[in-house]
Write a protein that holds these residues in place. Structure first.
Motif, PDB file in Angstrom:
ATOM      1  N   LEU A   1       0.813  -1.219   0.000  1.00 33.93           N
ATOM      2  CA  LEU A   1       0.000   0.000   0.000  1.00 33.93           C
ATOM      3  C   LEU A   1       0.848   1.271   0.000  1.00 33.93           C
ATOM      4  N   ASP A   2       2.131   1.124   0.269  1.00 35.73           N
ATOM      5  CA  ASP A   2       3.000   2.298   0.423  1.00 35.73           C
ATOM      6  C   ASP A   2       3.057   3.189  -0.817  1.00 35.73           C
ATOM      7  N   LYS A   3       2.723   2.638  -1.980  1.00 32.63           N
ATOM      8  CA  LYS A   3       2.743   3.447  -3.201  1.00 32.63           C
ATOM      9  C   LYS A   3       1.712   4.570  -3.144  1.00 32.63           C
ATOM     10  N   THR A   4       0.627   4.356  -2.408  1.00 30.61           N
ATOM     11  CA  THR A   4      -0.429   5.370  -2.322  1.00 30.61           C
ATOM     12  C   THR A   4      -0.503   6.031  -0.951  1.00 30.61           C
ATOM     13  N   LEU A   5       0.120   5.430   0.057  1.00 31.57           N
ATOM     14  CA  LEU A   5       0.048   6.001   1.402  1.00 31.57           C
ATOM     15  C   LEU A   5       0.999   7.183   1.552  1.00 31.57           C
ATOM     16  N   PRO A   6       0.590   8.204   2.314  1.00 30.26           N
ATOM     17  CA  PRO A   6       1.505   9.306   2.627  1.00 30.26           C
ATOM     18  C   PRO A   6       2.708   8.780   3.410  1.00 30.26           C
ATOM     19  N   LYS A   7       3.863   9.324   3.108  1.00 29.92           N
ATOM     20  CA  LYS A   7       5.078   8.875   3.785  1.00 29.92           C
ATOM     21  C   LYS A   7       5.095   9.378   5.226  1.00 29.92           C
ATOM     22  N   ASN A   8       5.388   8.461   6.141  1.00 29.82           N
ATOM     23  CA  ASN A   8       5.620   8.804   7.543  1.00 29.82           C
ATOM     24  C   ASN A   8       4.396   9.387   8.248  1.00 29.82           C
ATOM     25  N   LEU A   9       3.189   9.099   7.733  1.00 30.88           N
ATOM     26  CA  LEU A   9       1.997   9.567   8.436  1.00 30.88           C
ATOM     27  C   LEU A   9       1.444   8.484   9.349  1.00 30.88           C
ATOM     28  N   PHE A  10       1.272   7.277   8.818  1.00 28.47           N
ATOM     29  CA  PHE A  10       0.676   6.212   9.613  1.00 28.47           C
ATOM     30  C   PHE A  10       1.757   5.379  10.297  1.00 28.47           C
ATOM     31  N   ASP A  11       1.609   5.203  11.583  1.00 29.00           N
ATOM     32  CA  ASP A  11       2.553   4.367  12.336  1.00 29.00           C
ATOM     33  C   ASP A  11       2.273   2.884  12.119  1.00 29.00           C
ATOM     34  N   LYS A  12       0.996   2.563  11.857  1.00 30.46           N
ATOM     35  CA  LYS A  12       0.613   1.184  11.585  1.00 30.46           C
ATOM     36  C   LYS A  12      -0.533   1.185  10.587  1.00 30.46           C
ATOM     37  N   VAL A  13      -0.659   0.072   9.859  1.00 31.93           N
ATOM     38  CA  VAL A  13      -1.830  -0.162   9.016  1.00 31.93           C
ATOM     39  C   VAL A  13      -2.449  -1.479   9.470  1.00 31.93           C
ATOM     40  N   ILE A  14      -3.739  -1.415   9.852  1.00 34.18           N
ATOM     41  CA  ILE A  14      -4.434  -2.591  10.375  1.00 34.18           C
ATOM     42  C   ILE A  14      -5.493  -3.018   9.374  1.00 34.18           C
ATOM     43  N   PHE A  15      -5.480  -4.306   9.001  1.00 31.71           N
ATOM     44  CA  PHE A  15      -6.499  -4.886   8.145  1.00 31.71           C
ATOM     45  C   PHE A  15      -7.409  -5.793   8.985  1.00 31.71           C
ATOM     46  N   GLY A  16      -8.466  -6.278   8.346  1.00 34.36           N
ATOM     47  CA  GLY A  16      -9.314  -7.254   9.010  1.00 34.36           C
ATOM     48  C   GLY A  16     -10.369  -6.614   9.884  1.00 34.36           C
ATOM     49  N   ASN A  17     -10.824  -7.365  10.884  1.00 36.41           N
ATOM     50  CA  ASN A  17     -11.786  -6.848  11.852  1.00 36.41           C
ATOM     51  C   ASN A  17     -11.030  -6.023  12.900  1.00 36.41           C
ATOM     52  N   PHE A  18     -11.327  -4.753  12.957  1.00 34.95           N
ATOM     53  CA  PHE A  18     -10.526  -3.852  13.772  1.00 34.95           C
ATOM     54  C   PHE A  18     -10.625  -4.158  15.260  1.00 34.95           C
TER      55      PHE A  18
END
Length: 499
Positions: free
Chosen positions: A137-154
């Motif tokens: 996903l890093d190709k579309t994610l802002p650099k250094n904004l999200f500390d984690k990316v969580i998928f699935g049931n939150f």
């Protein structure tokens, strides 16, 4: 730790979370935090935009980018400043223009949260599967904004620390879903609350292009009493609009057992007797054209409120496309299922809508598509138009299972494909379902554009009704009369009375 949920809206094949719908994702996350005694606040993307200076009105048009704000500017600013951990919930499967909201891009999120990089910011992404990682996903994610990316049931992340867990944990959900009613007091406008009833597809293998096939989760139904307890907790907080969704096929509930479906509805009405809207979501035609399917259709028509839809994932009437993509049911199944639901649910109700009708989804760009595909679709639609009623004809471009659109060549052919279906079927069917002078009740003012008010009923995918040259108060309800047709999903109305 002070937690902040920022709802940036979700729209996935198995559930809606863009206003006027509230997703299970934001609500179950809130419930998990409440259950574990963690402090939280809730705002949405409209709140961020409103606090950044966007105006609610532009001349005689409401700004749909801020129309759903839940807080005043100062309160939003204080909540952002005091938050220590921020959860950003987003993920829309299709590129769709919503009537009264606008999901953000990652670029916009980066801009609006740029002043808060000192906090822990976690992206809760509603799409994807175990084969999709943060690196991809890093190709579309802002650099250094999200500390984690969580998928699935939150809620799995809050309860168990699982960062990529799509499996349902219904014993845990039974506890946190009741706690999720705490979020209702933070939401000032009327919304349709999605209720998860099951997870996973009951077909193995499923449709070739579908995210459910990639996730590969076995069909699992939530216990009746758990669903009812969740709805009762929301009902006690004033919620009156519900949709039994977040599943690929409602008719597969507990392996398509009519007695179980009826038990669910009976207990819902016993515990929540003054519900205003109770609808279902996705339905697979191959489960309707059976003896149990017909009984379930009768149960749905009996217990659900009017204007209900069984959205069929038909996708294509081209037999070659259906075979290559392993689409559910045969064309004969589809036609018979449309006939069954028409026989049971096509009666006009006191609200002016028909009780229960099928919907049809069509996809452009599936593998095996040829010059003949459009003709197969048009021939099928011609037969349906002559013999049946259908609501919510949705023609969309193919996306990957994770939401992004495919190539430019596909985009260029899509508009011609869609226009022919609209002209030959969608618009004539709209006129058939809503003939001139039809009286529709409970139409809610949802938007104002160029001095015209746009109303919709609080139900599954309702048609829009335009009242020309009148600015009505947001969220007021009216009884209207149909006096014309603007497009395949837009009616022209005349006010009979305010409700």
């Amino acid at each position: 730790m002070k937690n902040l949920i920022i709802d940036c809206y979700t729209d996935e094949p198995s559930g809606l979370g863009a206003p006027p719908y509230l997703s299970v994702h934001s609500r179950y996350l809130a419930g998990a935090l409440k259950f574990t005694n963690q402090e939280y606040e809730y705002i949405n993307i409209d709140d961020l935009r409103f606090a950044s200076g966007e105006e609610l009105w532009n001349d005689n048009t409401l700004n749909k980018r801020v129309i759903n704000h839940t807080k005043e500017i100062t309160e939003t600013e204080n909540i952002l400043l005091s938050a220590e951990r921020i959860f950003v919930i987003m993920g829309c499967f299709v590129d769709y223009s919503y009537l009264s909201c606008e999901p953000p891009t990652f670029t916009e999120i980066e801009k609006l949260l740029s002043s808060y990089r000192n906090k822990e910011i976690i992206l809760m992404y509603a799409l994807g599967s175990k084969i999709i990682s943060k690196e991809e996903l890093d190709k579309t994610l802002p650099k250094n904004l999200f500390d984690k990316v969580i998928f699935g049931n939150f809620y799995n992340y809050i309860l168990f620390g699982n960062e990529n867990d799509y499996l349902p944990h219904y014993e845990a959900l039974s506890k946190i879903s009741v706690c999720s009613a705490d979020i209702v007091k933070r939401l000032p406008r009327p919304l349709i609350y999605e209720i998860e009833t099951a997870t996973g597809c009951n077909r193995k293998p499923g449709c070739k292009f579908c995210i459910e096939s990639i996730r590969g989760i076995n069909h699992t139904s939530r216990p009746v009493d758990d669903i009812v307890a969740e709805m009762k907790s929301l009902y006690s907080e004033g919620v009156r609009y519900f949709r039994l969704g977040r599943q690929p096929n409602f008719f597969a509930y507990f392996n398509a057992l009519p007695n179980k479906v009826e038990e669910l509805f009976q207990k819902i009405w016993t515990n929540c007797p003054e519900i205003k809207v109770l609808h279902i979501d996705n339905v697979s035609p191959h489960n309707v054209n059976t003896s149990s399917g017909k009984k379930i259709a009768e149960i749905v028509a009996k217990y659900c409120t009017s204007g209900n839809i069984a959205p069929f994932g038909v996708e294509s009437f081209d037999p070659k496309v259906r075979s290559i993509n392993n689409l559910n049911g045969s064309v004969e199944d589809i036609m018979k299922s449309i006939e069954i639901i028409n026989e049971i649910g096509s009666k006009i109700t006191d609200e002016g809508t028909r009780q229960f009708l099928p919907g049809i989804n069509i996809i452009y760009g599936l593998e095996g598509q040829s010059e003949n595909t459009l003709q197969y679709n048009l021939e099928a639609f011609s037969y349906i138009l002559e013999h049946y009623y259908v609501r919510r004809i949705f023609v969309r471009n193919l996306t990957s299972p994770h939401g992004e659109l495919f190539g430019e060549k596909q985009k260029s052919g899509f508009e011609t494909f869609k226009t022919k279906i609209v002209d030959k079927f969608s618009l004539p069917m709209l006129k058939k379902v809503y003939p001139m002078n039809t009286i529709l009740k409970h139409e809610r003012v949802e938007m104002v554009i160029n001095g015209d008010s746009i109303l919709r009923q609080m139900e599954t995918c309702p048609e829009r009704v335009v009242i020309k040259n009148k600015i009505l108060n947001l969220d007021d309800f009216y009884t209207i009369k149909i006096v014309g047709y603007i497009s395949d999903r837009v009616l022209m109305g005349e006010i009979i009375c305010k409700e």
